[in-house]
Design a protein around this motif. Sequence first.
Motif, PDB file in Angstrom:
ATOM      1  N   ASP A  45       0.788  -1.188   0.065  1.00  0.00           N
ATOM      2  CA  ASP A  45      -0.017  -0.578   0.153  1.00  0.00           C
ATOM      3  C   ASP A  45       0.958   0.891   0.277  1.00  0.00           C
ATOM      4  N   LEU A  46       1.969   1.588   1.450  1.00  0.00           N
ATOM      5  CA  LEU A  46       2.780   2.626   0.748  1.00  0.00           C
ATOM      6  C   LEU A  46       3.571   2.540   0.075  1.00  0.00           C
ATOM      7  N   ALA A  47       4.197   1.902  -0.989  1.00  0.00           N
ATOM      8  CA  ALA A  47       4.953   1.763  -2.342  1.00  0.00           C
ATOM      9  C   ALA A  47       3.712   2.725  -3.414  1.00  0.00           C
ATOM     10  N   GLN A  48       2.615   1.614  -3.533  1.00  0.00           N
ATOM     11  CA  GLN A  48       1.615   1.892  -4.713  1.00  0.00           C
ATOM     12  C   GLN A  48       1.258   3.646  -4.248  1.00  0.00           C
ATOM     13  N   MET A  49       1.277   4.157  -3.095  1.00  0.00           N
ATOM     14  CA  MET A  49       0.424   5.851  -2.886  1.00  0.00           C
ATOM     15  C   MET A  49       1.527   6.632  -3.055  1.00  0.00           C
ATOM     16  N   ALA A  50       2.635   6.083  -2.779  1.00  0.00           N
ATOM     17  CA  ALA A  50       4.288   6.814  -3.323  1.00  0.00           C
ATOM     18  C   ALA A  50       4.693   7.343  -3.854  1.00  0.00           C
ATOM     19  N   LYS A  51       4.536   6.195  -4.733  1.00  0.00           N
ATOM     20  CA  LYS A  51       3.917   6.058  -5.961  1.00  0.00           C
ATOM     21  C   LYS A  51       2.741   7.401  -6.980  1.00  0.00           C
ATOM     22  N   ALA A  52       1.743   6.938  -6.650  1.00  0.00           N
ATOM     23  CA  ALA A  52       0.618   8.501  -6.798  1.00  0.00           C
ATOM     24  C   ALA A  52       1.506   9.675  -6.574  1.00  0.00           C
ATOM     25  N   GLY A 160      -2.043   4.747  15.433  1.00  0.00           N
ATOM     26  CA  GLY A 160      -3.464   4.261  15.966  1.00  0.00           C
ATOM     27  C   GLY A 160      -4.602   4.985  15.607  1.00  0.00           C
ATOM     28  N   LYS A 161      -5.279   4.105  15.415  1.00  0.00           N
ATOM     29  CA  LYS A 161      -6.877   5.467  15.208  1.00  0.00           C
ATOM     30  C   LYS A 161      -7.569   5.912  16.911  1.00  0.00           C
ATOM     31  N   THR A 162      -7.482   4.935  17.573  1.00  0.00           N
ATOM     32  CA  THR A 162      -7.461   4.914  19.236  1.00  0.00           C
ATOM     33  C   THR A 162      -6.966   5.746  20.140  1.00  0.00           C
ATOM     34  N   THR A 163      -5.952   5.084  19.887  1.00  0.00           N
ATOM     35  CA  THR A 163      -4.880   4.969  20.830  1.00  0.00           C
ATOM     36  C   THR A 163      -3.251   6.033  20.388  1.00  0.00           C
ATOM     37  N   LEU A 164      -2.522   5.633  21.223  1.00  0.00           N
ATOM     38  CA  LEU A 164      -1.234   6.391  20.290  1.00  0.00           C
ATOM     39  C   LEU A 164      -0.559   5.285  19.964  1.00  0.00           C
ATOM     40  N   ILE A 165      -1.259   4.393  19.106  1.00  0.00           N
ATOM     41  CA  ILE A 165      -0.344   3.153  18.553  1.00  0.00           C
ATOM     42  C   ILE A 165       1.241   4.216  17.681  1.00  0.00           C
ATOM     43  N   GLU A 166       2.722   3.481  18.370  1.00  0.00           N
ATOM     44  CA  GLU A 166       3.670   4.153  16.733  1.00  0.00           C
ATOM     45  C   GLU A 166       3.851   3.492  15.720  1.00  0.00           C
ATOM     46  N   CYS A 167       4.053   4.302  14.721  1.00  0.00           N
ATOM     47  CA  CYS A 167       4.526   3.934  12.971  1.00  0.00           C
ATOM     48  C   CYS A 167       5.723   3.227  13.854  1.00  0.00           C
ATOM     49  N   ASN A 168       5.873   2.060  12.352  1.00  0.00           N
ATOM     50  CA  ASN A 168       7.305   1.133  12.692  1.00  0.00           C
ATOM     51  C   ASN A 168       7.855   1.140  11.697  1.00  0.00           C
ATOM     52  N   PHE A 169       7.261   1.716  10.669  1.00  0.00           N
ATOM     53  CA  PHE A 169       7.781   1.696   8.692  1.00  0.00           C
ATOM     54  C   PHE A 169       7.349   2.916   7.852  1.00  0.00           C
ATOM     55  N   GLY A 170       8.128   2.272   7.205  1.00  0.00           N
ATOM     56  CA  GLY A 170       7.722   3.994   5.753  1.00  0.00           C
ATOM     57  C   GLY A 170       7.981   3.980   4.902  1.00  0.00           C
ATOM     58  N   VAL A 171       7.527   4.965   3.853  1.00  0.00           N
ATOM     59  CA  VAL A 171       8.530   5.027   2.546  1.00  0.00           C
ATOM     60  C   VAL A 171       8.521   6.589   2.719  1.00  0.00           C
ATOM     61  N   THR A 172       9.790   6.653   1.880  1.00  0.00           N
ATOM     62  CA  THR A 172       9.793   8.938   1.699  1.00  0.00           C
ATOM     63  C   THR A 172       9.438   9.001  -0.141  1.00  0.00           C
ATOM     64  N   SER A 173       9.532  10.231  -0.461  1.00  0.00           N
ATOM     65  CA  SER A 173       9.846  10.136  -1.533  1.00  0.00           C
ATOM     66  C   SER A 173      11.390  10.085  -1.726  1.00  0.00           C
ATOM     67  N   THR A 174      12.205  10.315  -2.723  1.00  0.00           N
ATOM     68  CA  THR A 174      13.769   9.728  -3.319  1.00  0.00           C
ATOM     69  C   THR A 174      14.183  11.251  -2.738  1.00  0.00           C
ATOM     70  N   ASN A 175      14.019  12.040  -2.631  1.00  0.00           N
ATOM     71  CA  ASN A 175      14.856  13.590  -2.005  1.00  0.00           C
ATOM     72  C   ASN A 175      14.634  13.666  -0.892  1.00  0.00           C
ATOM     73  N   LYS A 176      14.891  12.134  -0.605  1.00  0.00           N
ATOM     74  CA  LYS A 176      14.702  12.747   1.326  1.00  0.00           C
ATOM     75  C   LYS A 176      15.068  10.943   2.354  1.00  0.00           C
ATOM     76  N   VAL A 177      15.707  11.193   2.844  1.00  0.00           N
ATOM     77  CA  VAL A 177      15.460   9.708   4.199  1.00  0.00           C
ATOM     78  C   VAL A 177      14.513   9.798   4.597  1.00  0.00           C
ATOM     79  N   LEU A 178      14.859   8.408   5.187  1.00  0.00           N
ATOM     80  CA  LEU A 178      13.304   8.053   6.231  1.00  0.00           C
ATOM     81  C   LEU A 178      14.718   7.927   8.001  1.00  0.00           C
ATOM     82  N   ASN A 179      14.121   8.674   8.826  1.00  0.00           N
ATOM     83  CA  ASN A 179      14.622   8.238   9.826  1.00  0.00           C
ATOM     84  C   ASN A 179      13.418   8.313  10.710  1.00  0.00           C
TER      85      ASN A 179
END
Length: 179
Positions: A45-52, A160-179
Amino acid sequence: MNKNRGFTLIEIIVVMAILAILAVGAIGSYRATMMKRNDLKRKSDLAQMAKAIEIYYQDFGSFPKMTTNGRMNACGDTGQVTCNWGDMMKQGVSPNEVIYMAELPSDPKSTQTYYYLSDASGTFFKLYARLENLDDQDALHDGSGNPDDYNDPIGLLKCGKTTLIECNFGVTSTNKVLN
């Protein structure tokens, strides 16, 4: 001689114990398979969204702006409407509208959501999700040894929609480094 034929109590208990062990193993295997399936969908999903979003950048010269709740302003006639997960990502009026994604995907787990991050001028974007398998090699970690932790420089990235669940995976634009 009329012998009673049947199973002893010990034999029945042994068979039930074996069946219970097999059932526990099958349930554990099923849960692990479902977690991996969900995580694979998140990554896709994230890879497809990044392309769009990259195509959006080619059309407008900047990436969509982010909202305060981790979504993007890139929809509607003028492109300033907040895109909801599950909605179509498009701009303009028919017949000249541009459809970037027929549907912005939603997280497969109903309690979680994806998170979009960008700066005010739209020079980069980052998309985040929460992987269920914390041992996944693509999960972000901050080096503390706790797989729940990662480098969240602004303290906003909550999947998280209702709780503070931290994200732990990401993708980024080609001009930025994911941290």
